[in-house]
Scaffold this active site. Sequence first.
Site, mmCIF file in Angstrom:
data_model
loop_
_atom_site.group_PDB
_atom_site.id
_atom_site.type_symbol
_atom_site.label_atom_id
_atom_site.label_comp_id
_atom_site.label_asym_id
_atom_site.label_seq_id
_atom_site.Cartn_x
_atom_site.Cartn_y
_atom_site.Cartn_z
ATOM 1 N N GLU A 191 21.276 2.510 -6.491
ATOM 2 C CA GLU A 191 21.862 2.956 -5.155
ATOM 3 C C GLU A 191 22.546 4.146 -5.698
ATOM 4 O OE1 GLU A 191 23.964 0.287 -2.896
ATOM 5 O OE2 GLU A 191 25.004 1.500 -1.504
ATOM 6 N N LYS B 241 29.011 -2.385 -9.252
ATOM 7 C CA LYS B 241 29.242 -0.813 -9.174
ATOM 8 C C LYS B 241 29.277 -0.318 -10.615
ATOM 9 C CE LYS B 241 30.348 -0.548 -4.731
ATOM 10 N NZ LYS B 241 29.846 0.709 -3.917
ATOM 11 N N ASP C 106 22.271 5.969 -0.150
ATOM 12 C CA ASP C 106 23.147 5.195 0.757
ATOM 13 C C ASP C 106 23.871 6.613 1.473
ATOM 14 O OD1 ASP C 106 25.807 4.608 1.864
ATOM 15 O OD2 ASP C 106 26.281 3.501 0.105
HETATM 16 O O1 OSB Z 1 28.869 2.117 -1.732
HETATM 17 O O2 OSB Z 1 28.366 0.564 -0.603
HETATM 18 C C1 OSB Z 1 29.000 1.446 -0.977
HETATM 19 C C2 OSB Z 1 32.548 -0.045 0.085
HETATM 20 C C3 OSB Z 1 33.112 1.264 0.397
HETATM 21 C C4 OSB Z 1 32.259 2.377 0.334
HETATM 22 C C5 OSB Z 1 31.124 2.320 -0.176
HETATM 23 C C6 OSB Z 1 30.459 1.099 -0.638
HETATM 24 C C7 OSB Z 1 31.055 0.071 -0.562
HETATM 25 C C8 OSB Z 1 30.920 -1.397 -0.925
HETATM 26 C C9 OSB Z 1 31.327 -2.606 -0.221
HETATM 27 O O3 OSB Z 1 29.880 -1.479 -1.797
HETATM 28 C C10 OSB Z 1 30.351 -3.452 0.400
HETATM 29 C C11 OSB Z 1 30.983 -4.525 1.374
HETATM 30 O O4 OSB Z 1 31.442 -4.322 2.314
HETATM 31 O O5 OSB Z 1 30.780 -5.520 1.043
HETATM 32 MG MG MG Z 2 26.543 2.440 -1.830
#
Ligand code: OSB
Ligand code: MG
Length: 380
Positions: free
Chosen positions: A225, A175, A250
Site C-alpha cells: 500500500e 506498517k 491510499d
Molecule cells: O495508512 O491506512 C493508513 C491510520 C492513520 C493514518 C493512515 C493509516 C492508518 C491506519 C489505521 O492504517 C487503520 C485503522 O484505523 O485500523
Molecule cells: Mg494506508
Amino acid sequence: MKEVKTMQWQPIKLTKIVLRKLKMSLRTPFTTSFGTEKDKTFCVLEVINENGESGWGESVAVDLPLYNEETTITNQHILEDIIIPQILGKEIQHPDEVGEMFKFIRRNRMAIATADNAVWDLFAKVNQKPLHAMLGGQKETIEVGVSIGIQDSIKDLLIKIEEKLQEGRKKIKVKISPGKDVNVIKEVRRVFPDIPLMADANSAYTLKDINLLKQLDDFHLLMIEQPLDYDDIVDHSRLQKELETPICLDESICSHRDAKKAIELGSCKIINIKIGRVGGLSEAKRIHDLCKDYNIPVWCGGMLETGIGRAHNIAISTLSQFQIPGDTGPSSQYWAEDIISPEIEVKNGLLQVPQNPGIGYAVDMEKIDKYTVYKKEFSL
Ligand code: OSB
Ligand code: MG
C-alpha cells in the site's frame, strides 16, 4: 428506454447543526512511517431536522497534516465558515447533493465528508433504512482485517500478529518504513508462511528504492500500500510495471478522477477507499462503482475512527466490490470506551452489519459530552 424513478425518498431539512470537537486518547499509540498518534482531537458534526432527529459525521482529520494536508482546525474553519452556513435550512432531496454543493471547494475533502456522512445518516434515518441498504450494500456480515502500527521490535510485531490471528482476523496489514521493511516482512513470513499479509508504507519510499521494493516480491504479499509519494500517480505506474506484488493506493486517491487516472495509467491493481479522504460516502460509492467496472478490487481502510466513523465504514463495506477484508475492527481495539452504543464487536474476524435505520448504532450523548472540548450550535 427512459428510466423511471420509482422510489421517492423523503427529503430532509437541516434546522440545527452542532459542531463539536472531541478529544480522546487511544489505548495504545499508533505508529506509521509519518508519525505516532496518541491523543486525537477531531470534529464531529450533528445535523438535526425539524423533528429533532440527528445524523452524525466524524472527521478523520487530526491535529497535524501528516497523512494529508487537512487538520482538525482547517476542518473546523471549512465547516463553520463555509459548509454549515450553506446547508443550514436547505431542503436536501438526496445526500449526493452535498458533494455537488461543495464542488467549488478545492480539496478539504475530510471536512466535506464530515457533512456528507452526517447527511447520509439523517437521510437514511428519516427514510427508515439502514445506511448500508440506502447505499445499495447487500452484505450482512463483513470480513475484518487489522492494521498493526510499527512496533519497537520484530518480536513485539510477531506477538501482535499471533494475537490477531487467534482472534480470527482475515488480513494482517503491517506498517513498513525505511530500515524496517524487507527484514521485517521476511521474518513475519518465516513465522507465518501462509497468512493473508500486506504491507503499508504510507509514502515512505521513492523510485530510487525500486530494488528494495522488488525484494518484497519474494514474500507473496496481497499488496503493498502506497509505497511512493502521497500525490504521485505517475511514479506508482512506473513502479507497478516493475513489481509483481499488486500496488494498492491510499493517500493518492482523493476522488473519482484520481481513481480513473490511476487505473488507466496502471498505477495500482487495488484501491483502499477511505470515505474521509475522498469527500464522503457519495464519492466513495462512485469510486467503488468505477472500480467495479474496471475489475479493481477495493477495501475500506481505517483512520483510527471512533464508532461514528466506523459505522460509516461498515456501511460502505457492504457494497459488492469490497472484496478484500478492511481495517474496521472493534471499538475496543483503539478505545477504552466508544461514543456509540452498542460498541462494535468482531467475532472470528466477522462483523455483523447493524440493521437499524441510519448508521445503526446509537450515539451515546453522555460520552459525547464527556469528551467534548469545543461546541458550537447553528440554528435557523
Ligand atoms: O495508512 O491506512 C493508513 C491510520 C492513520 C493514518 C493512515 C493509516 C492508518 C491506519 C489505521 O492504517 C487503520 C485503522 O484505523 O485500523
Ligand atoms: Mg494506508
